[in-house]
Design a protein around this motif. Sequence first.
Motif, PDB file in Angstrom:
ATOM      1  N   ASP A 244      67.020  44.880  37.448  1.00  0.00           N
ATOM      2  CA  ASP A 244      68.028  46.129  37.185  1.00  0.00           C
ATOM      3  C   ASP A 244      69.137  45.605  36.019  1.00  0.00           C
ATOM      4  O   ASP A 244      69.866  44.545  36.413  1.00  0.00           O
ATOM      5  CB  ASP A 244      68.689  46.655  38.552  1.00  0.00           C
ATOM      6  N   GLU A 245      69.316  46.379  35.022  1.00  0.00           N
ATOM      7  CA  GLU A 245      70.108  45.818  34.014  1.00  0.00           C
ATOM      8  C   GLU A 245      70.619  46.946  33.167  1.00  0.00           C
ATOM      9  O   GLU A 245      70.011  48.011  33.090  1.00  0.00           O
ATOM     10  CB  GLU A 245      69.531  44.770  33.155  1.00  0.00           C
ATOM     11  N   GLY A 246      71.545  46.663  32.270  1.00  0.00           N
ATOM     12  CA  GLY A 246      72.061  47.648  31.457  1.00  0.00           C
ATOM     13  C   GLY A 246      72.045  47.460  30.037  1.00  0.00           C
ATOM     14  O   GLY A 246      72.972  47.999  29.193  1.00  0.00           O
ATOM     15  N   LEU A 247      71.256  46.369  29.664  1.00  0.00           N
ATOM     16  CA  LEU A 247      71.436  45.927  28.423  1.00  0.00           C
ATOM     17  C   LEU A 247      70.246  46.334  27.244  1.00  0.00           C
ATOM     18  O   LEU A 247      70.269  45.962  26.118  1.00  0.00           O
ATOM     19  CB  LEU A 247      71.519  44.208  28.449  1.00  0.00           C
ATOM     20  N   SER A 248      69.021  46.494  27.933  1.00  0.00           N
ATOM     21  CA  SER A 248      67.902  47.083  26.825  1.00  0.00           C
ATOM     22  C   SER A 248      68.373  47.869  25.954  1.00  0.00           C
ATOM     23  O   SER A 248      68.993  49.028  26.081  1.00  0.00           O
ATOM     24  CB  SER A 248      66.868  47.589  27.710  1.00  0.00           C
TER      25      SER A 248
ATOM     26  N   LEU B 107      68.776  40.183  38.422  1.00  0.00           N
ATOM     27  CA  LEU B 107      67.449  39.990  39.246  1.00  0.00           C
ATOM     28  C   LEU B 107      67.544  40.355  40.710  1.00  0.00           C
ATOM     29  O   LEU B 107      68.275  39.849  41.574  1.00  0.00           O
ATOM     30  CB  LEU B 107      67.270  38.440  39.090  1.00  0.00           C
ATOM     31  N   LEU B 108      66.721  41.236  40.935  1.00  0.00           N
ATOM     32  CA  LEU B 108      66.477  41.898  42.134  1.00  0.00           C
ATOM     33  C   LEU B 108      65.469  41.267  43.100  1.00  0.00           C
ATOM     34  O   LEU B 108      66.007  40.553  44.145  1.00  0.00           O
ATOM     35  CB  LEU B 108      66.208  43.532  42.036  1.00  0.00           C
ATOM     36  N   ILE B 109      64.452  41.200  42.674  1.00  0.00           N
ATOM     37  CA  ILE B 109      63.161  40.519  43.321  1.00  0.00           C
ATOM     38  C   ILE B 109      62.637  39.371  42.288  1.00  0.00           C
ATOM     39  O   ILE B 109      62.123  39.579  41.277  1.00  0.00           O
ATOM     40  CB  ILE B 109      62.239  41.419  43.720  1.00  0.00           C
ATOM     41  N   GLU B 110      62.431  38.274  42.751  1.00  0.00           N
ATOM     42  CA  GLU B 110      61.695  37.275  42.424  1.00  0.00           C
ATOM     43  C   GLU B 110      60.402  36.650  42.775  1.00  0.00           C
ATOM     44  O   GLU B 110      60.826  36.137  43.960  1.00  0.00           O
ATOM     45  CB  GLU B 110      62.653  36.079  41.933  1.00  0.00           C
ATOM     46  N   LYS B 111      59.570  37.092  42.545  1.00  0.00           N
ATOM     47  CA  LYS B 111      58.082  36.351  43.132  1.00  0.00           C
ATOM     48  C   LYS B 111      58.199  36.762  44.664  1.00  0.00           C
ATOM     49  O   LYS B 111      57.788  35.890  45.470  1.00  0.00           O
ATOM     50  CB  LYS B 111      58.026  34.859  42.861  1.00  0.00           C
TER      51      LYS B 111
ATOM     52  N   THR C 233      77.787  44.211  40.202  1.00  0.00           N
ATOM     53  CA  THR C 233      76.888  43.748  39.357  1.00  0.00           C
ATOM     54  C   THR C 233      77.027  44.690  38.153  1.00  0.00           C
ATOM     55  O   THR C 233      75.935  44.824  37.012  1.00  0.00           O
ATOM     56  CB  THR C 233      75.397  43.874  39.754  1.00  0.00           C
ATOM     57  N   GLY C 234      78.140  45.466  37.935  1.00  0.00           N
ATOM     58  CA  GLY C 234      78.462  46.338  36.800  1.00  0.00           C
ATOM     59  C   GLY C 234      77.353  47.424  37.130  1.00  0.00           C
ATOM     60  O   GLY C 234      77.062  48.103  35.886  1.00  0.00           O
ATOM     61  N   SER C 235      77.597  47.865  38.274  1.00  0.00           N
ATOM     62  CA  SER C 235      76.367  49.032  38.658  1.00  0.00           C
ATOM     63  C   SER C 235      77.434  50.274  39.284  1.00  0.00           C
ATOM     64  O   SER C 235      76.758  51.245  39.735  1.00  0.00           O
ATOM     65  CB  SER C 235      75.582  48.747  39.430  1.00  0.00           C
ATOM     66  N   GLY C 236      78.712  50.354  38.800  1.00  0.00           N
ATOM     67  CA  GLY C 236      79.587  51.366  39.402  1.00  0.00           C
ATOM     68  C   GLY C 236      79.299  52.622  38.436  1.00  0.00           C
ATOM     69  O   GLY C 236      79.625  52.481  37.287  1.00  0.00           O
ATOM     70  N   ARG C 237      78.661  53.590  38.869  1.00  0.00           N
ATOM     71  CA  ARG C 237      78.427  54.584  37.861  1.00  0.00           C
ATOM     72  C   ARG C 237      78.624  55.823  38.670  1.00  0.00           C
ATOM     73  O   ARG C 237      78.561  56.182  39.864  1.00  0.00           O
ATOM     74  CB  ARG C 237      76.741  54.505  37.484  1.00  0.00           C
ATOM     75  N   ARG C 238      78.699  57.178  37.714  1.00  0.00           N
ATOM     76  CA  ARG C 238      78.966  58.301  38.356  1.00  0.00           C
ATOM     77  C   ARG C 238      78.553  59.342  37.386  1.00  0.00           C
ATOM     78  O   ARG C 238      78.587  59.101  36.108  1.00  0.00           O
ATOM     79  CB  ARG C 238      80.658  58.644  38.655  1.00  0.00           C
ATOM     80  N   GLN C 239      78.343  60.533  37.484  1.00  0.00           N
ATOM     81  CA  GLN C 239      78.022  61.954  36.824  1.00  0.00           C
ATOM     82  C   GLN C 239      79.060  62.109  35.878  1.00  0.00           C
ATOM     83  O   GLN C 239      78.898  62.193  34.701  1.00  0.00           O
ATOM     84  CB  GLN C 239      77.728  63.013  37.532  1.00  0.00           C
ATOM     85  N   ASN C 240      80.426  62.254  36.517  1.00  0.00           N
ATOM     86  CA  ASN C 240      81.463  62.503  35.590  1.00  0.00           C
ATOM     87  C   ASN C 240      82.888  62.273  36.382  1.00  0.00           C
ATOM     88  O   ASN C 240      82.781  61.802  37.445  1.00  0.00           O
ATOM     89  CB  ASN C 240      81.392  64.206  35.125  1.00  0.00           C
ATOM     90  N   TYR C 241      83.990  62.964  35.826  1.00  0.00           N
ATOM     91  CA  TYR C 241      85.030  62.354  36.363  1.00  0.00           C
ATOM     92  C   TYR C 241      85.436  63.111  37.869  1.00  0.00           C
ATOM     93  O   TYR C 241      86.279  62.683  38.594  1.00  0.00           O
ATOM     94  CB  TYR C 241      86.371  62.784  35.528  1.00  0.00           C
TER      95      TYR C 241
ATOM     96  N   MET D  83      71.631  52.557  39.879  1.00  0.00           N
ATOM     97  CA  MET D  83      70.676  51.740  39.136  1.00  0.00           C
ATOM     98  C   MET D  83      70.762  52.133  37.632  1.00  0.00           C
ATOM     99  O   MET D  83      71.626  53.079  37.388  1.00  0.00           O
ATOM    100  CB  MET D  83      69.020  52.124  39.578  1.00  0.00           C
ATOM    101  N   ARG D  84      70.620  51.415  36.816  1.00  0.00           N
ATOM    102  CA  ARG D  84      70.436  51.295  35.210  1.00  0.00           C
ATOM    103  C   ARG D  84      69.249  51.498  34.905  1.00  0.00           C
ATOM    104  O   ARG D  84      68.544  52.538  34.597  1.00  0.00           O
ATOM    105  CB  ARG D  84      71.389  50.249  34.570  1.00  0.00           C
ATOM    106  N   ASN D  85      68.614  50.448  34.195  1.00  0.00           N
ATOM    107  CA  ASN D  85      67.334  50.299  33.694  1.00  0.00           C
ATOM    108  C   ASN D  85      66.636  49.402  35.071  1.00  0.00           C
ATOM    109  O   ASN D  85      66.930  48.163  34.761  1.00  0.00           O
ATOM    110  CB  ASN D  85      67.250  49.691  32.304  1.00  0.00           C
ATOM    111  N   THR D  86      65.757  50.100  35.487  1.00  0.00           N
ATOM    112  CA  THR D  86      65.130  49.020  36.814  1.00  0.00           C
ATOM    113  C   THR D  86      63.665  49.244  36.685  1.00  0.00           C
ATOM    114  O   THR D  86      63.033  50.149  36.352  1.00  0.00           O
ATOM    115  CB  THR D  86      65.448  50.076  38.131  1.00  0.00           C
TER     116      THR D  86
END
Length: 493
Positions: free
Chosen positions: A314-318, A338-342, A363-371, A379-382
């Motif tokens: 899961d990442e926010g960089l792609s 990295l969520l799951i490795e092998k 993990t930089g994953s605090g997100r919301r629809q709006n104020y 999640m971001r890019n999962t």
Amino acid sequence: MMLSTYPSTLLSKELLDLHYNSTSDRFDETWEAPLSTLLGLGRAAGADFIEFFLERTNYINCQAEEDAITSISPRLSTGAGVRVFRGQADCYVSTNDLSFNGLKAALEKGLSILGLQLPSPNAYIPEINLEILRDYAIKKNKETWLSQCSSMREMGEVLLDANAQLKLKANHVQSRRAVYFRDWQEVLIAASDGTFARDIRLSQSVGYSLLCADGANRAAINQRVGDTSKPDFLRTWNYEATAQEVAESAGKMLYADYIESGNYPIVMANQFGGVIFHEACGHLLETTQIERKTTPFADKKGEKIAHESLTAWDEGLSSEAFGTIDMDDEGMPAQRTLLIEKGILKNFISDRTGSMRTGHPRTGSGRRQNYTFAAASRMRNTYIAPGEYTTEDLFASIDKGIYCKKMGGGSVGATGQFNFAVDEAYLIENGKVTKPLKGATLIGDATEIMNKISMCSQDLGLAAGFCGSVSGSIYVTVGQPHIKVDGITIGGR
């Protein structure tokens, strides 16, 4: 921002004599003085932590049905939210009033909910030193994005031309629709730990909905693409190629046989096929679920929860992916997790509150629809990472099974039980894709299916999606390469 009198130490009673002139049409350094003062006021009242989230949005949605524009829906909004923490308890208050007194009133309301009140008139207000503004909008040249987007006239022209392509390429059309939206957002975050950061986000999406009918036969195909950070996104949409793909899928499904219920090995396509992992596993790795005790993986970090062939991120960089962010809605820079490795669970998806209550690092994953929403672990890019096999290897390993090419809607229970419709499916016989099938529904449980993903191909693909949860609806990316699931229950006829 100009401050009439801004002593290094303030008394509570002196706030009434302060006058701020915030920049009204953008969030910049001029907001530092009032926000730092309010953060100090909250600390003086006894709060352990305070965060302000300021937002301006410019949104428009445009829809073409048949040969006419049937809807244009613009929306402008401005507002702020304040979150107050006392111990492990917190509360959230939002307001449309971004004046100093309006933000102060919201803060006072939040404090009162937690049993706190503003300090006495002679109480000292601690000075909150904010960092030098981290301005991702300036750093990455985002200030002109909105002016570079398609005009309302251009939106209509592109969608009408796109819908005309469906009419040309599809047979037995009962309804056809093309829909586009643009969502521009400016945010500013200031918190009592010194966080002070600004960003501009631009999210756009466009897609088709096609329904074909011939007698009792029906076929419905939907396809959508999404993007961040690309103002000319709509101008570069290849709607002719997309219309051809959608029309071909609908044509194959229109006269397809209904699938027979049973347990089958399946190959699931890349890109939007990743919605299964997002829903059936990704949500269960959010610290929100740990707090609620609604995930079977809460105490499984470091243990095997999936087949050894499966690695997931899961990442926010792609670049330009639909869930990409330069910072989250708590001001933390984006990162890769990295969520799951092998097959081994390595990390959870965590926001500030989740980290505080569960001990898992942010993990930089605090997100919301709006104020109007408090941030939550989202999640971001999962996606499932590419593996070592070719797509042909996956099909060749199956004597009789199902190829799930296009996924539809579905639902997931609190602890991972799911069902998902398959919009486009095909029979696999002796390693070959043969006749089309319709009416398939995948039924399973996250803890079981993760251990049955035995093969991953090399063709990772990402797809735009929308995710609803406790902090509203947000833009995300789902994805995977083609994967093989050794066995799953499929509902049909």
